[in-house]
Design an enzyme around this catalytic site. Structure first.
Site, PDB file in Angstrom:
ATOM      1  N   LYS A   8      39.742  34.791  47.987  1.00 13.28           N
ATOM      2  CA  LYS A   8      38.518  34.238  47.404  1.00 13.28           C
ATOM      3  C   LYS A   8      37.316  34.704  48.203  1.00 13.28           C
ATOM      4  CE  LYS A   8      37.408  29.815  48.112  1.00 13.28           C
ATOM      5  NZ  LYS A   8      37.250  28.361  47.945  1.00 13.28           N
ATOM      6  N   SER A  24      33.857  45.144  34.227  1.00 17.79           N
ATOM      7  CA  SER A  24      34.336  44.899  35.582  1.00 17.79           C
ATOM      8  C   SER A  24      33.304  44.224  36.477  1.00 17.79           C
ATOM      9  CB  SER A  24      34.813  46.189  36.249  1.00 17.79           C
ATOM     10  OG  SER A  24      33.715  47.018  36.537  1.00 17.79           O
ATOM     11  N   TYR A  57      37.978  42.745  36.141  1.00 18.49           N
ATOM     12  CA  TYR A  57      38.735  43.473  37.149  1.00 18.49           C
ATOM     13  C   TYR A  57      37.786  44.080  38.173  1.00 18.49           C
ATOM     14  CZ  TYR A  57      37.395  47.572  34.431  1.00 18.49           C
ATOM     15  OH  TYR A  57      36.672  48.531  33.775  1.00 18.49           O
TER      16      TYR A  57
END
Length: 114
Positions: A8, A24, A57
């Site tokens: 994270k 993305s 992504y």
């Protein structure tokens, strides 16, 4: 098997939002090294500013630049200047002993592990 958080980036600031890119999130390579995120890895992005959540992504951004750029359609929901959390998950059969969670400052520079 369960999905568990493995990494994270907490309190990152979006430095740019590029509607014209194909998709993305671009992330400074230094932050990828600290968290273990891979190029192409699916991540969840949570916007602390407006409550939006989405999946996209990772693509590699310039090392040391502090770049966190929302690309493509995601730029409609998450804007430049928003504070976000970027979360990666792994499918595992056991809990992960120590996820790599980091806190960054307003310039997206590493502050400390959480």
């Amino acid at each position: 098997m369960r999905w568990v958080m493995h990494a994270k980036i907490h309190k990152a600031t979006v430095t740019d939002a590029n509607l014209d890119y194909i998709g993305s999130i671009t992330i400074d390579e230094d932050l990828l090294d600290k968290t273990g995120f891979w190029p192409g890895e699916k991540v969840q992005v949570v916007d602390n500013t407006n409550g939006a959540r989405l999946e996209t992504y990772v693509i590699v951004g310039e090392r040391g630049s502090g770049v966190i750029c929302m690309n493509g359609a995601a730029a409609h929901k998450i804007k430049k200047g928003d504070e976000i959390i970027i979360i990666g998950y792994q499918l595992r059969d056991k809990p992960l002993a120590s996820p790599k969670a980091i806190l960054v400052d307003k310039e997206n520079k590493f502050v400390r592990y959480l």
